[in-house]
Each structure stands twice: as C-alpha cells, then as structure tokens.
Design an enzyme around this catalytic site. Structure first.
Site, PDB file in Angstrom:
ATOM      1  N   GLY A  14       0.850  -1.200   0.000  1.00  0.00           N
ATOM      2  CA  GLY A  14       0.000   0.000   0.000  1.00  0.00           C
ATOM      3  C   GLY A  14       0.876   1.237   0.000  1.00  0.00           C
ATOM      4  O   GLY A  14       0.534   2.248   0.614  1.00  0.00           O
ATOM      5  N   TYR A 155     -14.076  -2.608  10.010  1.00  0.00           N
ATOM      6  CA  TYR A 155     -12.729  -2.015  10.006  1.00  0.00           C
ATOM      7  C   TYR A 155     -12.100  -2.072  11.405  1.00  0.00           C
ATOM      8  O   TYR A 155     -10.935  -2.472  11.559  1.00  0.00           O
ATOM      9  CB  TYR A 155     -12.831  -0.566   9.523  1.00  0.00           C
ATOM     10  CG  TYR A 155     -11.523   0.193   9.553  1.00  0.00           C
ATOM     11  CD1 TYR A 155     -10.530  -0.077   8.625  1.00  0.00           C
ATOM     12  CD2 TYR A 155     -11.285   1.183  10.511  1.00  0.00           C
ATOM     13  CE1 TYR A 155      -9.321   0.623   8.647  1.00  0.00           C
ATOM     14  CE2 TYR A 155     -10.092   1.886  10.542  1.00  0.00           C
ATOM     15  CZ  TYR A 155      -9.108   1.602   9.599  1.00  0.00           C
ATOM     16  OH  TYR A 155      -7.919   2.288   9.634  1.00  0.00           O
TER      17      TYR A 155
HETATM   18  P1  NAP Z   1      -5.062   5.284   1.228  1.00  0.00           P
HETATM   19  O1  NAP Z   1      -4.636   6.680   1.014  1.00  0.00           O
HETATM   20  O2  NAP Z   1      -6.417   4.862   0.761  1.00  0.00           O
HETATM   21  O3  NAP Z   1      -3.959   4.289   0.609  1.00  0.00           O
HETATM   22  C1  NAP Z   1      -4.140   2.900   0.745  1.00  0.00           C
HETATM   23  C2  NAP Z   1      -3.021   2.160   0.041  1.00  0.00           C
HETATM   24  O4  NAP Z   1      -3.232   0.743   0.192  1.00  0.00           O
HETATM   25  C3  NAP Z   1      -2.991   2.422  -1.455  1.00  0.00           C
HETATM   26  O5  NAP Z   1      -1.649   2.335  -1.906  1.00  0.00           O
HETATM   27  C4  NAP Z   1      -3.807   1.259  -2.013  1.00  0.00           C
HETATM   28  O6  NAP Z   1      -3.491   1.061  -3.385  1.00  0.00           O
HETATM   29  C5  NAP Z   1      -3.313   0.138  -1.105  1.00  0.00           C
HETATM   30  N1  NAP Z   1      -4.202  -1.030  -1.012  1.00  0.00           N
HETATM   31  C6  NAP Z   1      -5.509  -1.080  -0.622  1.00  0.00           C
HETATM   32  N2  NAP Z   1      -5.952  -2.348  -0.664  1.00  0.00           N
HETATM   33  C7  NAP Z   1      -4.909  -3.120  -1.065  1.00  0.00           C
HETATM   34  C8  NAP Z   1      -4.732  -4.510  -1.280  1.00  0.00           C
HETATM   35  N3  NAP Z   1      -5.744  -5.402  -1.110  1.00  0.00           N
HETATM   36  N4  NAP Z   1      -3.526  -4.951  -1.689  1.00  0.00           N
HETATM   37  C9  NAP Z   1      -2.512  -4.079  -1.874  1.00  0.00           C
HETATM   38  N5  NAP Z   1      -2.603  -2.771  -1.680  1.00  0.00           N
HETATM   39  C10 NAP Z   1      -3.798  -2.287  -1.279  1.00  0.00           C
HETATM   40  O7  NAP Z   1      -5.033   4.909   2.785  1.00  0.00           O
HETATM   41  P2  NAP Z   1      -4.206   5.553   4.012  1.00  0.00           P
HETATM   42  O8  NAP Z   1      -5.075   6.558   4.644  1.00  0.00           O
HETATM   43  O9  NAP Z   1      -2.844   5.932   3.579  1.00  0.00           O
HETATM   44  O10 NAP Z   1      -4.156   4.277   4.986  1.00  0.00           O
HETATM   45  C11 NAP Z   1      -3.032   3.407   4.990  1.00  0.00           C
HETATM   46  C12 NAP Z   1      -3.098   2.522   6.214  1.00  0.00           C
HETATM   47  O11 NAP Z   1      -3.166   3.335   7.381  1.00  0.00           O
HETATM   48  C13 NAP Z   1      -4.318   1.597   6.262  1.00  0.00           C
HETATM   49  O12 NAP Z   1      -3.935   0.355   6.815  1.00  0.00           O
HETATM   50  C14 NAP Z   1      -5.264   2.322   7.194  1.00  0.00           C
HETATM   51  O13 NAP Z   1      -6.144   1.442   7.855  1.00  0.00           O
HETATM   52  C15 NAP Z   1      -4.275   2.947   8.162  1.00  0.00           C
HETATM   53  N6  NAP Z   1      -4.801   4.119   8.872  1.00  0.00           N
HETATM   54  C16 NAP Z   1      -5.034   5.292   8.222  1.00  0.00           C
HETATM   55  C17 NAP Z   1      -5.508   6.381   8.939  1.00  0.00           C
HETATM   56  C18 NAP Z   1      -5.730   7.718   8.305  1.00  0.00           C
HETATM   57  O14 NAP Z   1      -6.162   8.631   9.022  1.00  0.00           O
HETATM   58  N7  NAP Z   1      -5.431   7.930   7.035  1.00  0.00           N
HETATM   59  C19 NAP Z   1      -5.782   6.250  10.305  1.00  0.00           C
HETATM   60  C20 NAP Z   1      -5.561   5.035  10.932  1.00  0.00           C
HETATM   61  C21 NAP Z   1      -5.053   3.972  10.203  1.00  0.00           C
HETATM   62  P3  NAP Z   1      -4.532   0.313  -4.380  1.00  0.00           P
HETATM   63  O15 NAP Z   1      -5.903   0.904  -4.113  1.00  0.00           O
HETATM   64  O16 NAP Z   1      -4.018   0.564  -5.752  1.00  0.00           O
HETATM   65  O17 NAP Z   1      -4.461  -1.125  -4.020  1.00  0.00           O
END
Ligand code: NAP
Length: 256
Positions: A14, A155
């Site tokens: 990701g 989630y």
């Molecule tokens: P994001 O901007 O939506 O990016 C998600 C990334 O994961 C993208 O590169 C996406 O690329 C990839 N991805 C999704 N499903 C996948 C799969 N099945 N296989 C491989 N790659 C996959 O999300 P983010 O906000 O950066 O979040 C990243 C992580 O941080 C997640 O685990 C999320 O739960 C955690 N998190 C985020 C926040 C926040 O506030 N942003 C808070 C707490 C935790 P593709 O769609 O091309 O696959």
C-alpha cells in the site's frame, strides 16, 4: 542518533498513496532501497513518478496483499537481494452500517487488513531471517484497538485483529531476532481520508487536542524508529500517533 538505514531493503505494501507513500519517501530519504506495492498499475506508476520528481527512487510492483499468489510473486521480486524491513501498511476503510453490512463487505475488509498481514509476514519470513536484523511494522489504527466509530465495525475488528496477530507472531519471530510492532495512527490526512469528506475532516481535527490532523511524516517517523537497530529490544508493542485524540474523557476535557 539512530544507526542509518543506508542500503537496508524495505518493502511497503500500500505504498502507492497516503501513509504508505509517506513511508516510502521517508525510508528512501534515509538511504534505504525501497519497494512499494498496490493493486492499481496507474496509482503505482503515478506514485513512482512522484518519488522520481522528488529525486527519490523506488521499485514498484502490482500485488493484492490478500491473494497468496500475488504475495508470493511480490516477495520473490522484491526480496531476492535481501529484505530487512517489511511495512504491512495496505488497508481499506469503507463505511457500512452494521445492520445492512453484507458478509462480502465484511470479508473485503478482512481480506486486505488482516489476511494481507498474515500472508505478507509469512512470505517475508525466509528473507527477514537472513537480515542482520529483521523488522516488521504494521499500520493498525486507533479505531478498533482503542476507539470505535459508527460504520466501521468491520474495520475496527480488522485493526484490532492485526494486534492479536502481532502479539503471537512476535513470539515466533523472536527466535530469529525479528521484531514486529504496530503504529496506531489517529486521523492522518491522506487520499483515503479525504474521500470521507470535508465534514469528517473538520470534525476529526476538532477532536484532536493538538488541533490538527496528522501528516504522513508523523507516522513515518514512528516507523523509522521501529525499523532502527536501536529499537531491537522492542517487539509486540504499539505506538499511538494521534495528536492526543484518544485522551479526553469528555468534551469538557478537550476544551480544557
Ligand atoms: P489510502 O490513502 O487509501 O492508501 C491505501 C493504500 O493501500 C494504497 O496504496 C492502495 O493502493 C493500497 N491497497 C488497498 N488495498 C490493497 C490490497 N488489497 N492490496 C494491496 N494494496 C492495497 O489509505 P491511508 O489513509 O494511507 O491508509 C493506509 C493505512 O493506514 C491503512 O492500513 C489504514 O487502515 C491505516 N490508517 C489510516 C488512517 C488515516 O487517518 N489515514 C488512520 C488510521 C489507520 P490500491 O488501491 O491501488 O491497491
């Protein structure tokens, strides 16, 4: 002063957007050899172009972390010259009310957020064993392990499950001096978070005692620490990076 990560090999799942892309940038700046992955070829190419434009280099691979055949290929492509750090960061956070949530919606979240961690850590083990010191860093969340949010029962369950997985895995990995730890972000401004809308972003920023949303660098700094040689006596642990969001007992406490 932490031992430099120069020439360490790091795989970030990701890594094509948001926190993962921030991790890629931070590890590349620290001198590591970085590989990123995601499901979409277009997002991957755009992320690699962004890194190149910033003078940083990374390798890129298309792979769904929930599919064993994709994960096996990902590891054989990225780790054949060694793997020191695995960042299991890929995650999805669609919203669905419990009452109408389908079993497919439930499974889709567990597929990426839980099964993806298991498959990637398992496939990375033979390579991490060969490392001078192997490191696994999970991106979990405050949602599930500490807090709740309506619409995110699937989630929240997945993010808490990551920690259950981590604690038992830590004991098995310790035999090979590999550590596994989790960063628990609060609300971090990413592409995925922006999709939740301005109203959500404003409400969350107001709920943070430090009065702003987190940045991807805030999460990357915690990951860089867990990846360091100096963090070698820490395993199976969590670090909340949320600007204090989980602290207030009441709205009054927040106002104070
Ligand atoms: P994001 O901007 O939506 O990016 C998600 C990334 O994961 C993208 O590169 C996406 O690329 C990839 N991805 C999704 N499903 C996948 C799969 N099945 N296989 C491989 N790659 C996959 O999300 P983010 O906000 O950066 O979040 C990243 C992580 O941080 C997640 O685990 C999320 O739960 C955690 N998190 C985020 C926040 C926040 O506030 N942003 C808070 C707490 C935790 P593709 O769609 O091309 O696959």
């Amino acid at each position: 002063m932490l031992t430099p990560l120069k020439d360490k090999s790091v795989l970030i799942t990701g890594g094509t957007a948001g926190i993962g892309l921030g991790l890629a940038r931070a590890f590349a700046r620290a001198g590591a050899r970085v590989a990123i992955s995601g499901r979409s070829r277009d997002k991957l190419d755009a992320a690699l172009a962004r890194l190149r434009a910033e003078g940083l280099s990374a390798a890129g691979h298309v792979a769904d972390v929930g599919r064993p055949e994709d994960v096996a290929r990902l590891l054989s492509e990225t780790a054949r010259n060694g793997l020191d750090v695995l960042c299991c960061n890929a995650g999805v956070f669609p919203s669905a009310p419990l009452e109408s949530m389908s079993a497919e919606e439930w499974d889709q979240v567990q597929h990426t957020n839980v099964r993806g961690n298991f498959l990637c850590v398992q496939a990375a083990l033979p390579y991490l064993r060969q490392a001078e010191y192997g490191r696994v860093i999970l991106t979990s969340s405050i949602t599930g392990p500490v807090t709740g949010y309506a619409g995110w029962s699937h989630y929240g369950a997945s993010k808490a499950a990551q920690l259950g997985f981590m604690r038992s895995a830590a004991l098995e990995l310790a035999r090979d001096e590999i550590t596994i730890n989790a960063v628990l972000p609060g609300n971090v401004l990413t592409e995925g978070l922006r999709e939740l809308g301005e109203d959500y972003l404003d409400k969350m920023a107001a709920a943070v005692p430090l009065r702003q949303l987190g940045s991807v660098d805030d999460i990357a700094n915690a990951a860089l620490f867990f990846a360091s040689k100096e963090a070698g006596f820490i395993t199976g642990q969590t670090l909340i990076v949320d600007g204090g969001q989980v602290l207030p007992e009441s709205l009054d406490a927040l106002a104070g």
